[in-house]
Design a protein around this motif. Structure first.
Motif, short mmCIF file in Angstrom:
data_model
loop_
_atom_site.label_atom_id
_atom_site.label_comp_id
_atom_site.label_asym_id
_atom_site.label_seq_id
_atom_site.Cartn_x
_atom_site.Cartn_y
_atom_site.Cartn_z
N ILE A 80 0.85 -1.18 0.00
CA ILE A 80 0.00 0.00 0.00
C ILE A 80 0.89 1.24 0.00
CG2 ILE A 80 -1.74 1.30 1.31
CD1 ILE A 80 -2.68 -1.46 2.44
N GLU A 81 0.62 2.14 -0.91
CA GLU A 81 1.45 3.35 -1.06
C GLU A 81 1.66 4.06 0.28
OE1 GLU A 81 1.51 7.32 -3.92
OE2 GLU A 81 -0.41 6.41 -3.40
N GLY A 82 0.59 4.27 1.03
CA GLY A 82 0.67 5.02 2.28
C GLY A 82 1.47 4.32 3.35
N GLU A 83 1.62 3.01 3.26
CA GLU A 83 2.41 2.25 4.24
C GLU A 83 3.88 2.17 3.85
OE1 GLU A 83 -1.14 -0.78 5.81
OE2 GLU A 83 0.52 -1.59 4.63
N HIS A 84 4.15 2.16 2.55
CA HIS A 84 5.52 1.99 2.07
C HIS A 84 6.24 3.29 1.74
CE1 HIS A 84 4.27 -2.20 1.81
NE2 HIS A 84 5.52 -2.54 1.58
N GLY A 85 5.45 4.36 1.52
CA GLY A 85 6.08 5.64 1.21
C GLY A 85 6.39 5.83 -0.27
N PHE A 86 5.93 4.92 -1.11
CA PHE A 86 6.07 5.08 -2.56
C PHE A 86 4.95 4.29 -3.24
CE2 PHE A 86 8.95 1.70 -1.11
CZ PHE A 86 8.49 0.61 -1.83
N GLY A 87 4.65 4.67 -4.48
CA GLY A 87 3.57 3.99 -5.19
C GLY A 87 3.75 4.07 -6.69
N LYS A 88 2.84 3.45 -7.41
CA LYS A 88 2.84 3.51 -8.87
C LYS A 88 2.65 4.96 -9.32
CE LYS A 88 -0.66 0.84 -8.43
NZ LYS A 88 -1.88 -0.02 -8.61
N PRO A 89 3.29 5.43 -10.37
CA PRO A 89 4.10 4.69 -11.34
C PRO A 89 5.61 4.74 -11.06
CG PRO A 89 3.63 6.85 -12.23
CD PRO A 89 2.99 6.80 -10.86
N GLU A 90 6.01 4.96 -9.80
CA GLU A 90 7.44 4.94 -9.48
C GLU A 90 8.00 3.53 -9.74
OE1 GLU A 90 8.65 6.99 -5.69
OE2 GLU A 90 6.47 7.07 -5.44
N GLU A 91 9.18 3.47 -10.34
CA GLU A 91 9.78 2.16 -10.66
C GLU A 91 9.91 1.28 -9.43
OE1 GLU A 91 13.44 2.16 -12.79
OE2 GLU A 91 12.54 2.87 -14.67
N ARG A 92 10.27 1.91 -8.32
CA ARG A 92 10.53 1.07 -7.14
C ARG A 92 9.27 0.38 -6.62
NH1 ARG A 92 11.69 5.10 -2.03
NH2 ARG A 92 10.34 6.82 -2.66
N ALA A 93 8.08 0.89 -6.99
CA ALA A 93 6.85 0.22 -6.57
C ALA A 93 6.79 -1.19 -7.16
CB ALA A 93 5.63 1.02 -7.00
N TYR A 94 7.15 -1.31 -8.44
CA TYR A 94 7.12 -2.62 -9.10
C TYR A 94 8.33 -3.47 -8.70
CZ TYR A 94 4.33 0.66 -11.79
OH TYR A 94 3.46 1.66 -12.15
N LEU A 95 9.50 -2.81 -8.62
CA LEU A 95 10.72 -3.53 -8.25
C LEU A 95 10.63 -4.10 -6.85
CD1 LEU A 95 13.36 -1.05 -9.75
CD2 LEU A 95 12.61 -3.24 -10.72
N HIS A 96 10.07 -3.32 -5.93
CA HIS A 96 9.94 -3.78 -4.54
C HIS A 96 8.99 -4.98 -4.46
CE1 HIS A 96 10.00 -3.42 -0.14
NE2 HIS A 96 8.72 -3.69 -0.20
N ALA A 97 7.87 -4.89 -5.18
CA ALA A 97 6.90 -5.99 -5.17
C ALA A 97 7.52 -7.27 -5.74
CB ALA A 97 5.66 -5.60 -5.95
#
Length: 245
Positions: A163-180
Motif C-alpha cells: 500500500i502506497e501510504g504504508e511503504h512511502g512510494f507507489g505507482k508509477p514509481e519504478e521502485r513500486a514494481y521492483l519492490h513488489a
C-alpha cells in the motif's frame, strides 16, 4: 492475442480491478448532486455534476502524489473549484460549507457502493492454487486502503500487500514494481501486472519488461488516439484463469 503460459507472479491492482471503487464518476456525481438539489437551486443538479466532474478530472490530471494520500481533502478542494468555476461564469455562488458537505457525502457514497467484482475472489484463489506468487499493489492512504483489504477479505489471498501510504512510494514509481517483485522473489520476465490505469499498470511496468494487462471492466476501449498498447486487455480477472479460456 492471449498468452497461454501463466507467469510465476502477478502484481494486481485493487481499486477498479478487484473492487468496483472509483469507476464511472459521472454516475456518482449525478447521484450526489441530486441529493443536494434543494440547496443547489436554482442550479440544476446535472449542471453542477458536470462542473464538478470536469474540475476533478483537471485536478487529478496534474495532482501531486500526496493528494492520493489525502483523498478526502482533495475532494473538498475539487468541489470548491467546480463550484467556483460555475460562479465565475455568472451562476449562483455557493457557500464553502455546502461544498464540504457535498464532497464528504461523495466520499461516503463511494465507500457505501464499493463491492468485489463478480468472480474476482475466485480468480485470485485459482491463481494461488496454481502456485502463482501474488502481490496486491495499490496506491492511496494507509488506513483507507488497509481497511478495504480487511473489509473485502483480500489479506490472506496475497503473498505481499503493498500500500502506497504504508511503504512511502507507489505507482508509477519504478521502485513500486521492483519492490513488489523483490518481495515475491521474481524478475520482470516472470511477472504480469494487472490493473485499470493505463499509466500505472501498462506504461510504467512495460518499461521494466513486465507483461502489462489492462483491466477495461466497462468495455469502453482505449482512449481515442491513444498510443498505449497493453499486452492484453480484459474485462474480468476470470479471463486469466486457464479453465476460462
Amino acid at each position: 492475442m492471449a498468452v497461454t503460459k501463466l507467469p510465476r507472479a502477478m502484481l494486481i491492482d485493487m481499486d477498479d480491478t478487484i473492487l468496483s471503487a472509483y469507476g464511472r464518476p459521472e454516475i456518482a456525481w449525478n447521484t450526489i448532486t441530486a441529493e443536494f438539489a434543494e440547496e443547489l437551486a436554482p442550479l440544476p443538479p446535472d449542471m453542477v455534476a458536470t462542473a464538478l466532474l470536469a474540475y476533478a478530472r483537471q485536478f487529478w490530471s496534474t495532482a501531486e502524489p500526496i493528494w492520493r494520500i489525502k483523498l478526502g481533502e482533495a475532494r473538498r478542494l475539487t468541489v470548491k473549484g467546480g463550484l467556483a468555476a460555475l460562479a465565475a461564469v455568472g451562476h449562483r455562488a455557493l457557500p464553502d460549507d455546502l461544498a464540504d458537505r457535498i464532497a464528504d457525502r461523495f466520499t461516503a457514497y463511494r465507500e457505501e457502493e464499493m463491492f468485489v467484482f463478480p468472480g474476482a475472489h475466485e480468480a485470485i484463489d485459482a491463481f494461488k492454487a496454481l502456485g502463482i506468487k501474488l502481490a496486491l499493489v495499490t496506491n492511496g492512504a494507509a488506513e483507507m486502503q488497509r481497511a478495504k483489504v480487511e473489509r473485502f477479505a483480500l489479506g490472506h489471498r496475497f503473498d505481499h500487500i503493498q500500500i502506497e501510504g504504508e511503504h512511502g512510494f507507489g505507482k508509477p514509481e519504478e521502485r513500486a514494481y521492483l519492490h513488489a517483485m523483490e518481495a515475491l522473489g521474481v524478475s520482470a520476465p516472470d511477472t504480469w501486472m494487472i490493473g485499470d490505469n493505463l499509466e500505472w499498470e501498462v506504461v510504467a511496468p512495460q518499461r521494466l519488461g513486465i507483461y502489462a494487462i489492462w483491466m477495461d471492466v466497462h468495455g469502453v476501449g482505449l482512449p481515442p488516439g491513444s498510443t498505449i498498447k497493453p499486452d492484453r486487455i480484459i474485462r474480468s480477472l476470470t479471463e486469466l484463469v486457464p479453465a476460462a479460456r
